[in-house]
Design an enzyme around this catalytic site. Structure first.
Site, PDB file in Angstrom:
ATOM      1  N   ASN A   1     -89.248-124.007  52.213  1.00  0.00           N
ATOM      2  CA  ASN A   1     -90.424-124.222  51.368  1.00  0.00           C
ATOM      3  C   ASN A   1     -90.339-125.600  50.746  1.00  0.00           C
ATOM      4  O   ASN A   1     -89.243-126.129  50.513  1.00  0.00           O
ATOM      5  CB  ASN A   1     -90.489-123.184  50.245  1.00  0.00           C
ATOM      6  CG  ASN A   1     -91.054-121.862  50.703  1.00  0.00           C
ATOM      7  OD1 ASN A   1     -91.611-121.743  51.789  1.00  0.00           O
ATOM      8  ND2 ASN A   1     -90.919-120.861  49.858  1.00  0.00           N
TER       9      ASN A   1
ATOM     10  N   ARG B   1     -91.304-117.966  55.778  1.00  0.00           N
ATOM     11  CA  ARG B   1     -90.004-118.491  56.228  1.00  0.00           C
ATOM     12  C   ARG B   1     -89.221-117.465  57.031  1.00  0.00           C
ATOM     13  O   ARG B   1     -88.672-117.791  58.089  1.00  0.00           O
ATOM     14  CB  ARG B   1     -89.168-118.972  55.041  1.00  0.00           C
ATOM     15  CG  ARG B   1     -89.637-120.296  54.472  1.00  0.00           C
ATOM     16  CD  ARG B   1     -88.849-120.673  53.264  1.00  0.00           C
ATOM     17  NE  ARG B   1     -89.048-119.636  52.239  1.00  0.00           N
ATOM     18  CZ  ARG B   1     -88.311-119.514  51.155  1.00  0.00           C
ATOM     19  NH1 ARG B   1     -87.306-120.333  50.940  1.00  0.00           N
ATOM     20  NH2 ARG B   1     -88.562-118.567  50.274  1.00  0.00           N
TER      21      ARG B   1
END
Length: 91
Positions: free
Chosen positions: A36, A18
């Site tokens: 996520n 990320r």
């Protein structure tokens, strides 16, 4: 302009995917978000110049050095309402 919704599968959690996505998307001048998913995948929306979005998708296939991307599923999406690129909480 092009906007895509992306599901990225493989070893993409716990490897900095990320944060890497946020840095890479900003480098490409894209807006959107990344987060996520509880199923172990990473979900993102990329919006911007068509060439920049295509370059981002190619970068996502490689990901950060310790990730292992096995599949990327894309679909057209609506442009995000906010500008910039952000990391969202896990869903």
């Amino acid at each position: 302009m092009r906007t895509v919704h992306v599901m990225i599968k493989g070893r993409v959690q716990g490897v900095g995917y990320r944060d890497w996505t946020v840095r890479t998307a900003k480098r490409h001048g894209l807006s959107g978000w990344v987060r996520n998913r509880m199923d172990g995948s990473v979900e993102a929306v990329f919006s911007g110049d068509e060439l920049a979005v295509s370059a981002m998708l190619a970068d996502c296939q490689r990901g950060p050095s310790i990730s292992q991307v096995t599949e990327i599923v894309t679909s057209d999406a609506e442009a995000p309402s906010a500008s910039g690129f952000e990391r969202l909480p896990t869903v």
